[in-house]
Design a protein around this motif. Sequence first.
Motif, PDB file in Angstrom:
ATOM      1  N   GLY A  99       0.762  -1.077   0.066  1.00  0.00           N
ATOM      2  CA  GLY A  99       0.176  -0.119   0.110  1.00  0.00           C
ATOM      3  C   GLY A  99       0.788   1.213  -0.003  1.00  0.00           C
ATOM      4  O   GLY A  99       2.227   1.283   0.083  1.00  0.00           O
ATOM      5  N   GLN A 100      -0.032   2.250   0.037  1.00  0.00           N
ATOM      6  CA  GLN A 100       0.709   3.684   0.016  1.00  0.00           C
ATOM      7  C   GLN A 100      -0.220   4.706   0.545  1.00  0.00           C
ATOM      8  O   GLN A 100      -1.479   4.347   0.254  1.00  0.00           O
ATOM      9  N   PHE A 101       0.257   5.929   1.112  1.00  0.00           N
ATOM     10  CA  PHE A 101      -0.612   7.007   1.517  1.00  0.00           C
ATOM     11  C   PHE A 101       0.163   8.188   1.671  1.00  0.00           C
ATOM     12  O   PHE A 101       1.397   8.160   1.789  1.00  0.00           O
ATOM     13  N   SER A 102      -0.419   9.445   1.508  1.00  0.00           N
ATOM     14  CA  SER A 102       0.187  10.726   1.633  1.00  0.00           C
ATOM     15  C   SER A 102      -1.040  11.618   1.516  1.00  0.00           C
ATOM     16  O   SER A 102      -2.293  11.471   1.354  1.00  0.00           O
ATOM     17  N   ALA A 103      -0.695  12.820   1.884  1.00  0.00           N
ATOM     18  CA  ALA A 103      -1.600  14.000   1.864  1.00  0.00           C
ATOM     19  C   ALA A 103      -0.991  15.265   2.106  1.00  0.00           C
ATOM     20  O   ALA A 103       0.027  15.391   2.583  1.00  0.00           O
ATOM     21  N   ASP A 104      -1.790  16.262   1.755  1.00  0.00           N
ATOM     22  CA  ASP A 104      -1.292  17.799   2.067  1.00  0.00           C
ATOM     23  C   ASP A 104      -2.483  18.164   2.757  1.00  0.00           C
ATOM     24  O   ASP A 104      -3.677  17.809   2.679  1.00  0.00           O
ATOM     25  N   ALA A 105      -2.234  19.162   3.738  1.00  0.00           N
ATOM     26  CA  ALA A 105      -3.127  19.685   4.372  1.00  0.00           C
ATOM     27  C   ALA A 105      -3.155  21.383   4.507  1.00  0.00           C
ATOM     28  O   ALA A 105      -1.812  21.892   4.702  1.00  0.00           O
ATOM     29  N   TYR A 106      -4.129  22.222   4.362  1.00  0.00           N
ATOM     30  CA  TYR A 106      -3.877  23.376   3.986  1.00  0.00           C
ATOM     31  C   TYR A 106      -5.299  24.298   4.299  1.00  0.00           C
ATOM     32  O   TYR A 106      -6.405  23.612   4.249  1.00  0.00           O
TER      33      TYR A 106
END
Length: 370
Positions: A99-106
């Motif tokens: 699996g893989q995961f990532s994110a941006d928060a703004y």
Amino acid sequence: MRLFGLLACVFALSVPAAAQAAVRSGQVNDPQDAQGPSLDNRAPDDISFVSASYDDQSGTLTVSARFYGTPSDPNANRSFPPLDFSVGKACDEAMPLDGQFSADAYWDGGEQGSGNYVVDGNGSVRLDGFNGTLQATPVLSDDHQTISVTFQHAAFMHQDWRCVAGALDKNANGSDQFSFFFDGFAPARLTPAIAAAAMRKAVTARFGKAFTKARPRFLACPQEQFGTTSELPSSLCAIEFRSGRTWRYAEGTVVADGPRLVTTIGKVRRYVRAWRNCAKKGLRKAHVTGTLATNSGDCSPAPAAIIAATAHRRRLRRSLTIPSASLDRAGLAAVSTFHCGIGRRGQVVTASCHNSLGDAFRYVFPLNRV
């Protein structure tokens, strides 16, 4: 690139690893990497913490991560680099779930405190044997320092997953790796000496003084016989001993099942040293001719096939050694290496062979039919 150390956790040895409570969890911490000079002044992505939990009853897997360099102000914009991970029974290249995961928060209003603070990211997993991917949306902790993603599927239920491993994705600015076992599932240390001690204890419990006072006796779990059993680290052992006139030979395994060493003794061959002819069908299956007799009841045609092949290549001499490795028994020289004397009368060859414990066989075959 640096591989994180595995976490060792306390676990009750009397409880089988596979019989633990439904939820398994584990984590790993990593010190901050030294940062070398950078032409673009961009700090490399650097993992500080990874954790995971797995509920085998509901088929729920959660993976979380923290990174050095994440702003301490929870209202600041931030970016979590893509993280790859795998889950399986053993920490190896054959782990079934990837699996893989990532994110941006703004702040979607363009300025801090303007509009809504949103998390824009994605997580996905693939499972061997199943088409497609399962998607999930990452979430952040209350302090916005930790990113987590949760996957749930019926296909994930009742899996004996024990290890989590992974690394920063190739699109991240870094190369950190990690690997850890769920608490209580780190495999016990297994060496030839440790395996032999565990097997000796099991053999003593089963045979008592018949083994401890046996002369001669042999027990070994050599490094050459180390491998895996049901994806778990294991060692093959061989045992042979004499009690009175009766000899016993057995093979067994020592498996590192989590923190436990599980010993299994296979079928025990009991015999009294006396010469007996072996059934010819065994030789026919090995595509060799002739007759085979043994004083130990072991009618394996493999040594006879080696002798016949040597004769076919015209390399048969008055003496021949059949090493244990040639019988796929590397490291077990005492019971698997045979020293043979070769005699010939006309076209008939007789090979009389023995090992260091006195097990012997006699193979007679026509030279003109090999």
